[in-house]
Design a protein around this motif. Structure first.
Motif, PDB file in Angstrom:
ATOM      1  N   LEU A   1      -7.819  -3.220  -4.466  1.00  0.00           N
ATOM      2  CA  LEU A   1      -7.078  -2.683  -3.318  1.00  0.00           C
ATOM      3  C   LEU A   1      -5.825  -3.501  -3.049  1.00  0.00           C
ATOM      4  O   LEU A   1      -4.750  -2.944  -2.769  1.00  0.00           O
ATOM      5  N   SER A   2      -5.923  -4.828  -3.149  1.00  0.00           N
ATOM      6  CA  SER A   2      -4.758  -5.685  -2.904  1.00  0.00           C
ATOM      7  C   SER A   2      -3.683  -5.467  -3.962  1.00  0.00           C
ATOM      8  O   SER A   2      -2.487  -5.463  -3.659  1.00  0.00           O
ATOM      9  N   ALA A   3      -4.095  -5.285  -5.229  1.00  0.00           N
ATOM     10  CA  ALA A   3      -3.127  -5.055  -6.298  1.00  0.00           C
ATOM     11  C   ALA A   3      -2.399  -3.735  -6.094  1.00  0.00           C
ATOM     12  O   ALA A   3      -1.170  -3.659  -6.221  1.00  0.00           O
ATOM     13  N   VAL A   4      -3.145  -2.688  -5.766  1.00  0.00           N
ATOM     14  CA  VAL A   4      -2.520  -1.384  -5.522  1.00  0.00           C
ATOM     15  C   VAL A   4      -1.604  -1.452  -4.300  1.00  0.00           C
ATOM     16  O   VAL A   4      -0.532  -0.836  -4.268  1.00  0.00           O
ATOM     17  N   THR A   5      -2.007  -2.234  -3.289  1.00  0.00           N
ATOM     18  CA  THR A   5      -1.188  -2.363  -2.075  1.00  0.00           C
ATOM     19  C   THR A   5       0.156  -2.997  -2.380  1.00  0.00           C
ATOM     20  O   THR A   5       1.212  -2.478  -1.978  1.00  0.00           O
ATOM     21  N   TYR A   6       0.157  -4.123  -3.083  1.00  0.00           N
ATOM     22  CA  TYR A   6       1.445  -4.784  -3.340  1.00  0.00           C
ATOM     23  C   TYR A   6       2.329  -3.971  -4.275  1.00  0.00           C
ATOM     24  O   TYR A   6       3.546  -3.887  -4.078  1.00  0.00           O
ATOM     25  N   LEU A   7       1.731  -3.325  -5.269  1.00  0.00           N
ATOM     26  CA  LEU A   7       2.522  -2.518  -6.190  1.00  0.00           C
ATOM     27  C   LEU A   7       3.116  -1.301  -5.479  1.00  0.00           C
ATOM     28  O   LEU A   7       4.288  -0.954  -5.683  1.00  0.00           O
ATOM     29  N   SER A   8       2.332  -0.659  -4.615  1.00  0.00           N
ATOM     30  CA  SER A   8       2.811   0.523  -3.894  1.00  0.00           C
ATOM     31  C   SER A   8       3.861   0.153  -2.857  1.00  0.00           C
ATOM     32  O   SER A   8       4.876   0.856  -2.717  1.00  0.00           O
ATOM     33  N   CYS A   9       3.643  -0.928  -2.127  1.00  0.00           N
ATOM     34  CA  CYS A   9       4.627  -1.357  -1.120  1.00  0.00           C
ATOM     35  C   CYS A   9       5.947  -1.737  -1.775  1.00  0.00           C
ATOM     36  O   CYS A   9       7.026  -1.413  -1.254  1.00  0.00           O
TER      37      CYS A   9
END
Length: 352
Positions: free
Chosen positions: A116-124
């Motif tokens: 979830l953290s990886a997807v969050t930083y990549l998406s942001c």
């Protein structure tokens, strides 16, 4: 011979203007002198999108060639791959010792939070680079969101590496005893320092602006990677398939940090690498590869550690460690909101 018509001409004539309204063509890109200084990058002379267009235009610029295109797509594709790879892992390898399917429990929750953290930083990051040209207020707000994503990813990494990739000797050390609180504090400091540097300094940026960003992030990375560094230094790499992947992700991160810190190769040939090949694009690509390598390493470590995790850490301690993740996210989000209000007040003051 009679001719066959597949569509009524009036229907085609009515459909084309509708299609044009739904998918408008974006205006061409402009030079650096045609956008405000806030949106310019050093040694990048062309490929800028005009400011002040509608949000739809910036969303559609995902399919336009400009100097942010590769920044956006590198992280969008990486986010999609992270999710797909995790789904494949959960189906194929994520089952427990009895062969049941992947389930979210105390032992697997840190891995879910890492993804979830990886997807969050990549998406942001992708959203910030795609939409930031809308206005100065949007520029500040979106990059503050980007910094929140980076801090969330920092702590997601720290949580997973502490629980899956550490050994007993490291966990019993002084650093191991205070690791998660220190990692949370440093993640919040990284977010705060990046937001402050973005708001405080104007182009041309002084050197201490970059130091304000790099020092907290560098210290956070050195602390977060310490479980892996200890294993790499004290264990044989042939004994675990995760260790070569961990070493690869460290090398990729160091290379990405170099390109984040130094505007190369565009410094040596301004204008030549505007669309493809400038330093920030290389930073994005290398960081995406670093994330993918780290995810693979954590999958191996998860399978290695899962059977004994609850026995070693205790279910309550694992759940408490995972509960700190949303707390850190909330603290960073509130900090970014406070900085956004300051940016809004600063912009209003300048417009008077």
């Amino acid at each position: 011979m009679p001719q066959v018509s597949f569509a009524h001409p009036s229907l085609c004539l009515n459909f084309l203007p509708l299609l044009h309204r739904l998918l408008p063509s974006n205006p061409p890109t402009v030079r650096d002198v045609d956008v405000p200084p806030l949106f310019r990058e050093r040694f990048i002379l062309t490929g800028y999108r005009p400011t002040g267009m509608s949000w739809r235009c910036y969303a559609l610029s995902l399919f336009q060639i400009h100097n942010e295109t590769l920044n956006v797509w590198s992280h969008l594709l990486a986010a999609a791959f992270v999710v797909l790879r995790f789904m494949v892992f959960a189906i194929m390898r994520g089952g427990g010792p009895e062969g049941e399917g992947f389930s979210v429990d105390a032992s697997s929750l840190p891995l879910v939070l890492y993804v979830l953290s990886a997807v969050t930083y990549l998406s942001c990051s992708a959203a910030a680079h795609l939409l930031q040209s809308h206005s100065e207020q949007a520029h500040y707000s979106l990059f503050f969101l980007d910094y929140v994503g980076v801090a969330v990813y920092q702590y997601g990494c720290a949580l997973a590496l502490c629980l899956y990739s550490s050994n007993t000797a490291w966990r019993q050390s002084m650093l191991g005893q205070v690791f998660l609180p220190a990692a949370a504090l440093l993640a919040w400091l990284s977010c705060t320092a990046c937001c402050y540097a973005k708001l405080r300094f104007r182009r041309p940026y002084p050197l201490h602006r970059k130091l304000c960003q790099l020092i907290p992030m560098g210290v956070a990375y050195l602390v977060d990677i310490s479980p892996v560094a200890h294993r790499l230094a004290t264990h044989s790499w042939t004994g675990s398939p995760a260790l070569p992947l961990h070493f690869l992700q460290v090398v990729l991160f160091m290379l990405s940090a170099f390109f984040f810190s130094c505007p190369v190769p565009e410094r040596f040939s301004p204008g030549r690498f505007d669309i493809v090949g400038h330093g920030h694009q290389l930073f994005h690509i290398l960081l995406s590869l670093c994330t993918l390598a780290q995810q693979e390493a954590l999958f191996h470590d998860f399978l290695w550690r899962r059977p004994a995790m609850v026995r070693e850490f205790g279910e309550e301690r694992l759940l408490l460690a995972c509960a700190s993740f949303p707390c850190l996210t909330l603290c960073c989000a509130l900090t970014a909101l406070a900085m956004r209000r300051q940016a809004q007040a600063q912009l209003m003051k300048e417009q008077r």
